[in-house]
Enzyme design. Sequence first.
Site, short mmCIF file in Angstrom:
data_model
loop_
_atom_site.label_atom_id
_atom_site.label_comp_id
_atom_site.label_asym_id
_atom_site.label_seq_id
_atom_site.Cartn_x
_atom_site.Cartn_y
_atom_site.Cartn_z
N SER A 137 0.81 -1.21 0.00
CA SER A 137 0.00 0.00 0.00
C SER A 137 0.85 1.26 0.00
CB SER A 137 -0.91 0.00 1.24
OG SER A 137 -1.60 1.23 1.36
N TYR A 161 -2.43 5.03 -4.21
CA TYR A 161 -3.52 5.97 -4.00
C TYR A 161 -3.10 7.22 -4.75
CZ TYR A 161 -5.81 3.20 -0.35
OH TYR A 161 -6.48 2.22 0.34
N THR A 187 -5.74 2.11 -7.04
CA THR A 187 -7.04 2.01 -6.38
C THR A 187 -7.92 3.19 -6.79
OG1 THR A 187 -6.13 0.81 -4.50
CG2 THR A 187 -8.22 1.96 -4.15
N LYS A 269 -7.89 -1.18 -9.53
CA LYS A 269 -8.55 -1.89 -8.44
C LYS A 269 -9.82 -1.15 -8.03
CE LYS A 269 -7.66 -3.62 -3.72
NZ LYS A 269 -8.53 -2.74 -2.90
N HIS A 293 -13.46 -2.91 -1.97
CA HIS A 293 -12.63 -2.47 -0.84
C HIS A 293 -13.06 -3.17 0.45
CE1 HIS A 293 -9.50 0.77 -0.53
NE2 HIS A 293 -9.61 0.45 0.75
#
Length: 398
Positions: A137, A161, A187, A269, A293
């Site tokens: 992440s 992100y 994402t 995603k 999610h």
Amino acid sequence: MLRPVADLAPRVALSNFQNEIYLGGLAGEAPKFPCDFAALEAKAREVLSPEAFGYVAGSAGLERTEHANRAAFDRWAIVPRFLRDVDDRDMSTTILGTTFPAPLALAPVGVQGIVHPEAELAVARAAASLGVPMVLSTVSSYRLEEVAETLGDSPHWFQLYWPRDSEVAASFLRRAAAAGFSALVVTLDTFVLAWRPRDLAAAYLPFLQRLGTVNYETDPAFVAGLPGPPDEHPDAAVLHWAGMFGDPTKAWPDLGWLRDHWDGPILLKGVLHPDDAAKAAEAGMNGLVVSNHGGRQIDGEIAALDALPGIIDAVGDRMAVLFDSGIRAGSDIVKAVSLGAQAVLVGRPYVYGLGIGGEDGVRHVLRSLMAEFDLTMALAGCRSTSDLGAHVLARQQR
């Protein structure tokens, strides 16, 4: 496409973990960690702080989407076939150049430092010991370079992100490429944070405590927007992060920017609609992760497994399609792959394992999932993932 594993002769079955556990019982040794999700979650609740447990376990609103994810799996039943010689099984597969020992990878889960001090480093060691791909992440507790170094040659992808500041985004991608991350997972569903009652009740958002922001605070493009070093200007660092974390202005034409700044495979995603899947394919993306999610963003959203067949029909012959949201057992992996996913990502289970037992806890969870998957495959009459398909399942009548 399956990877031959002749180099592993004789092949060690993933299911051997079950034998290890039973043989340990002969010496009076029971497993240190739970072997099913409900017990794992209950143990994590005992060990973690209320805030940390709520952050990991919680979902959006009334948490109906998380429950819907599980209910979707219950609507499908595995129909076994027999007398098929499943003694020698190969669960491995290769997706976008990455080899998976089983169709399973670690989902990107942020802020792992709230459940264990070694956070992603412990997870990376466990993943590397098994060859299980890890998706890191953006909001990790250790720098992406540190995690990549810990992973070594073990497969790893970077999750982005996508920040509002394009200079910071470009810097993240340069760093990830230099560190050896081979694919990018972007994402799409977190450009704003959802209404999450468990976190709200505790007034708990770890990022505001500078937890999970290390990749930002060590990034030259991010630090350039501060009046000085983050440690000397912590409030400014938090405000700067909050101002760029999500960007609701992003639109389909912006995907061209990603392709210009990343040379390897790109997966999106959070895609749940076939039309969005088709747009992703037209934009030159290499893959999708069908995901809601884990129920953390929209209350009452479509279950990810219910969305999967439509995505496969739309782009399954053009793109890699992975699945995320609700994987709790090896049988879940069988169902998701039978419905068209090439592999699945698992999230909460390994994070609970991390909180309970660090590296050993994560390894236990992964070995348990892969062993159950292997055993379920054998009992269903399947020797490899190529044997799976809709014919393996029956729709439950309720």
